[in-house]
Design an enzyme around this catalytic site. Structure first.
Site, PDB file in Angstrom:
ATOM      1  N   TYR A  50       0.820  -1.211   0.000  1.00 35.94           N
ATOM      2  CA  TYR A  50       0.000   0.000   0.000  1.00 35.94           C
ATOM      3  C   TYR A  50       0.851   1.256   0.000  1.00 35.94           C
ATOM      4  O   TYR A  50       0.436   2.305  -0.473  1.00 35.94           O
ATOM      5  CB  TYR A  50      -0.993  -0.038   1.159  1.00 35.94           C
ATOM      6  N   ALA A 283      -9.126  -4.583  -8.044  1.00 43.18           N
ATOM      7  CA  ALA A 283      -8.969  -5.505  -6.929  1.00 43.18           C
ATOM      8  C   ALA A 283      -7.495  -5.689  -6.638  1.00 43.18           C
ATOM      9  O   ALA A 283      -6.684  -5.720  -7.546  1.00 43.18           O
ATOM     10  CB  ALA A 283      -9.619  -6.843  -7.236  1.00 43.18           C
ATOM     11  N   ASP A 284      -7.180  -5.782  -5.353  1.00 45.49           N
ATOM     12  CA  ASP A 284      -5.814  -6.141  -4.983  1.00 45.49           C
ATOM     13  C   ASP A 284      -5.632  -7.642  -5.072  1.00 45.49           C
ATOM     14  O   ASP A 284      -4.553  -8.137  -5.350  1.00 45.49           O
ATOM     15  CB  ASP A 284      -5.521  -5.688  -3.553  1.00 45.49           C
ATOM     16  N   GLY A 285      -6.716  -8.341  -4.796  1.00 44.00           N
ATOM     17  CA  GLY A 285      -6.664  -9.789  -4.881  1.00 44.00           C
ATOM     18  C   GLY A 285      -8.057 -10.338  -5.083  1.00 44.00           C
ATOM     19  O   GLY A 285      -9.025  -9.772  -4.589  1.00 44.00           O
TER      20      GLY A 285
END
Lengths: 388, 601
Positions: A50, A283-285
């Site tokens: 982040y 989306a990060d994941g």
């Protein structure tokens, strides 16, 4: 998974893409701030992922800069010590080099770094090489446990590169070159993924629609850019994206494209949901259940959208698919980040510093990935096929 | 062709048993008594078009295995005529089942005891006789002649069932004469007709099934409201089952027997049952007595028993080893089914075993075959059950954090392993064990947990909505997970899952992948198991509060003691299997990728 990639969608306009993409990268790359020179997997659990995001996409405040610099100093010490123990070549350094390119996703950076491991390896047997690759990917994963796409990218790479007949070649050199070839291809596909997603999602953006976007996502920007280029008329509402204000950055980019943009406070989502036709998030994941892990605030936007029957679309490259299964919000590795409130906060007041939340699959409508447009339940199908 | 024919065509479907039911009261020379074979569906589509070729070919197929005297008799009419008729006779019964058949089945479960007031349920024989008696028709058509013969033959059979049928067939040659006879017969009485029906049953029921057809037929579950099949099954059964007195209406399709009588009966039979291996016999008795419960332990016990039986197996002289072994296994399995219906886990294990046995090369020696089967059974137990459980525990423990309050329902072996493992790892958590009457399986679980130092709360399912507020995770076991994500488990699981879902508590189902099944089930009615009905009202140790016993005797009070229920996939957050944690929507993926071939090799 990869051979089923929907990359055919790029086949036609491939030529002009190749011309335009370096240009666009030039435009989008911000002036390299000093914060991104050396990122820090800080001992006090500050998420490197982040931090990078904030550095690349956020509007950097002075407070944050000072922190980052302080962290960077500490980092230098630690990284030196790790360098000593390692060989001349370090994956992490390589990875960090790649990572400096703001347009390059972390997973792709990891993939390139791992590919470099193969090419610079001095191993003489396949087994040796495999072990070397494994340790490299493990150290990469350990470098930042909070980054899902880094972990998933490393896993996928190991899976894609090693789980093939390549390892059965008689001659080591040919096997190695084959591995390298695969690695190159994998990196290329991953790099192209964003473009594929942009093409796939065009059918969903219709003239006259209003899109709510949360935070800054390179994929979403690509999608919107493609829509703007094809002369679609649409409006975008950007949330502010506190604390690193990534939404401001996105609105900036969109304004450059002459797309009508409106900035919202993060808390004004429900207020303006009436006017919105669809929610578009990155989306990060993407996790096994089909839900997504993304920047803080996505979950509440999805909840509001669900209650008002608005579709929630997620744009995510398939290297973000991870074998995780969070059951609730707290069921993840905590990814923390500093928050600048502008005023000093008394030490007795606790601050929620988590950087991300989990949106369960029932609140998502569709996922746009480079494998195609998927419903949330297909994600698990793909993951099972890939990892088992 | 003429009105009579059309009438019979319209009415026929109502009186025929379609779907699950064997064509019992079917006078035509048409079907095997087993059930409607698969290819018939296609034929049912083709026949109405009027394709004569198809009808004729049907007839040929039927005749091959048919010993019905009516066949030889009617063939005199000439092929063309007959085939047309037979086509009409069988057309309606191969239609796909509709809503009517269930009604018909209930009103008219068995030809011999047909209720006379049932107007829709006129048998085809009656219909045909009516048409014969109808004065408006002077000219006898083919259909009429055919019907005539049928009815006549039946009348003869009713009069003198045991007497020679040769005579009768000669009498059938003259149609007019016969019509007079039949007129008399029909006028006699309703009762006579019923006898008539019974004789039909007999002639048709005796026909052996055609073997090649049987292969195409998917194995169907036994429906216990299908009387004829139940009777047939009873003939071969080893365990003497007495049907319960007040059977629950909605669950007539499930076996409902009196409890407590079978066990002593079976014990006395021990020396008569030569074909059942003692190990299998022992396991059967244990199932019957309820000493072995739980999907895994039942499955392991069965496999171990089979293993022993196969070790003691000696090959016959004239048969190949694997065929004989399959027959042996089949007889064991049917014995076990009589003791208690199979669980899905056992069914899958049996499928695995049979697949292995059939794959044995024919030239293999007996000792080799035995060794291979035995080692495969061991492999199945370790891989699919023991190691699978270990993997599940490994995954599930990761989801337990300090300060969690876990809830479990009933007693699941995997959940118990998870809780103990988590405790061993030093995670600080509390467990709420929810239990329910009449089995009270949770008591044994809580005893074991407390002995290991886990801090526990025990409550009954009545308090579920109260206790759920403090729960952070719900762990449940499952008897089976079906391909639409429905979890088939101990009765009460669905309520627990529903309450948990309502209060946003994650519901985690722990289930080994070998318990997955391709079936889709939407409710808990169509496929379930019934326990001892008296267990609901009985309170152990308290004789003076059996208030309801009188009502059972006098008022026909029906007790429903369901053993399983179906939890819809909406309530399930995650299914933990040996392939990792998957959402309920991914069960078919596991079945597709690892079911079938993978499981059975």
């Amino acid at each position: 998974m990869w051979w089923r990639s929907a990359s055919f969608i790029l086949d036609k306009p491939d030529k002009d893409d190749a011309v335009s993409s370096p240009e666009s990268r030039l435009i989008t790359s911000p002036p390299l701030s000093m914060a991104d020179t050396l990122q820090n997997p800080n001992p006090n659990n500050i998420s490197a992922y982040y931090q990078t995001r904030a550095a690349h996409h956020g509007v950097v405040t002075s407070d944050w800069l000072a922190q980052a610099q302080a962290a960077a100093e500490k980092e230098e010490v630690t990284s030196e010590s790790s360098l000593d123990s390692g060989k001349a070549f370090s994956v992490i350094d390589e990875f960090n080099n790649w990572r400096k390119q703001p347009d390059l996703a972390e997973a792709v950076a990891a993939i390139r770094a791992l590919a470099k491991v193969i090419s610079s390896s001095e191993a003489t047997t396949m087994m040796e090489l495999e072990i070397e690759l494994k340790t490299a990917s493990d150290s990469l994963k350990a470098w930042d446990t909070t980054s899902i796409s880094l972990t998933a990218g490393c896993d996928l790479f190991m899976r894609y590169v090693t789980r093939t007949s390549a390892l059965e070649y008689e001659d080591f050199n040919s096997a190695k070159s084959r591995l390298l070839e695969r690695a190159e291809k994998f990196g290329e596909i991953s790099y192209k993924a964003r473009r594929i997603i942009a093409m796939l999602s065009q059918d969903f953006i219709v003239d006259g629609c209003t899109i709510l976007v949360h935070g800054f996502s390179r994929v979403v920007l690509e999608v919107l850019k493609a829509a703007a280029e094809s002369r679609k008329l649409f409006r975008v509402f950007c949330t502010e994206g506190r604390p690193d204000r990534t939404g401001l950055r996105l609105s900036n980019e969109l304004a450059k494209l002459d797309v009508p943009v409106k900035l919202l406070l993060d808390s004004a989502v429900a207020y303006s949901m009436d006017e919105i036709d669809m929610v578009f998030v990155g989306a990060d994941g993407v996790v096994e259940s089909g839900g997504i892990i993304n920047m803080m605030g996505t979950y509440q936007i999805a909840l509001v959208a669900k209650s008002m029957n608005k579709p929630v679309y997620v744009a995510a490259e398939s290297y973000k698919f991870a074998r995780l299964y969070p059951l609730d919000q707290k069921d993840m590795v905590p990814a923390l980040r500093p928050i600048d409130f502008g005023v000093p906060i008394p030490s007795k007041v606790e601050v929620e510093t988590s950087a991300r939340d989990y949106t369960p699959p029932q609140y998502l409508t569709l996922l746009f990935t480079d494998l195609g447009v998927l419903t949330p339940s297909v994600v698990s199908d793909e993951l099972i096929q890939l990892y088992l | 062709m003429d009105p009579t024919r059309r009438i019979s065509r319209v009415i026929d479907p109502k009186i025929r048993h379609v779907g699950f039911f064997a064509p019992q009261s079917q006078p035509g020379p048409s079907e095997s008594p087993v059930m409607i074979p698969l290819p018939d569906i296609t034929r049912a589509i083709q026949v109405p078009v009027g394709d004569f070729y198809h009808r004729r070919s049907d007839y040929d197929v039927v005749r091959v295995g048919s010993y019905d005297p009516s066949d030889s008799m009617s063939s005199r009419n000439g092929d063309g005529e007959f085939s047309e008729d037979s086509g009409i006779w069988k057309l309606p019964m191969s239609l796909p089942s509709n809503g009517l058949d269930k009604l018909a089945a209930r009103n008219f479960p068995f030809g011999a005891k047909k209720s006379p007031h049932d107007e829709k349920g006129d048998s085809p024989a009656q219909m045909s006789m009516k048409s014969v008696l109808n004065p408006s028709k002077e000219k006898t058509t083919k259909a009429e002649r055919r019907a005539l013969q049928e009815a006549q033959r039946a009348a003869k059979a009713a009069g003198k069932v045991s007497k020679a049928e040769r005579k009768m067939s000669s009498a059938a040659a003259t149609g007019k004469e016969a019509s007079v006879q039949i007129g008399e017969v029909v006028k006699n009485s309703r009762q006579k007709k019923d006898v008539l029906m019974a004789s039909f049953e007999k002639t048709i029921g005796n026909r052996p099934p055609e073997k090649d057809r049987k292969k195409d037929v998917p194995p169907s579950r036994m429906q216990f409201d299908d009387k004829s099949r139940v009777d047939k099954a009873k003939k071969h059964s080893v365990v003497k089952q007495v049907e319960a007195r007040n059977r629950v209406d909605y669950f007539m399709h499930l076996p409902q027997y009196e409890r407590g009588t079978q066990h002593p009966d079976l014990e006395t039979k021990f020396f008569q049952l030569n074909h059942i291996h003692p190990a299998v016999y022992k396991v059967g008795l244990q199932y019957l007595a309820g000493d072995i419960t739980g999907g895994n332990s039942r499955c392991i016990a069965m496999l171990k028993a089979f293993q022993k039986a196969i070790e003691d197996y000696s090959a016959p002289l004239e048969r190949t080893v694997n065929r004989d072994l399959i027959a042996k296994i089949n007889s064991y399995v049917s014995f076990l089914i009589e003791c208690r219906p199979l669980s899905v886990s056992m069914g899958n294990a049996i499928r695995f075993l049979k697949a292995h046995v059939t794959k044995l090369p024919p030239e293999i020696t007996v000792s080799e075959a035995k060794a291979s089967i035995s080692s495969n059974i061991d492999r199945f137990i370790t891989e699919k059950i023991v190691l699978a459980d270990r993997t599940i525990v490994k995954h599930a423990v990761k989801k337990i954090r300090d300060g969690d309050v876990l809830l479990t329902y009933g007693s699941s072996s995997v959940v118990e392993m998870i809780l103990l493992q988590a405790h061993e790892l030093g995670i600080r958590f509390r467990v709420v064990v929810v239990d329910s009457r009449p089995k009270l399986e949770g008591q044994a679980l809580i005893r074991r947990l407390v002995r290991n130092g886990v801090s526990c709360t025990y409550t009954h399912i009545n308090a579920i909505s109260y206790i759920m507020h403090e729960i952070t995770r719900v762990f449940l076991g499952a008897a089976s997970v079906l391909s639409n994500g429905t979890v088939y488990s101990r009765v009460g699981t669905a309520s627990v899952a529903m309450v948990a879902h309502e209060l946003r508590v994650p519901v985690m189902i722990c289930c080994e992948a070998y318990k997955f099944h391709e079936r889709v089930q939407l409710d808990s009615i169509c496929c379930n198991e019934l326990g001892d009905p008296r267990a609901i009202t009985m309170v152990p140790g308290e004789v003076d509060i059996q208030y309801l016993d009188d009502s059972v005797k006098n008022n026909g009070l029906q007790h429903l003691n369901l053993l399983y229920d179906a939890t819809p996939s909406d309530y399930i957050s995650v299914i933990i299997t040996d392939y990792g944690m998957i959402p309920a929507s991914s069960v078919p993926v596991i079945l597709r990728e690892y079911g079938g071939e993978y499981l059975f090799t």
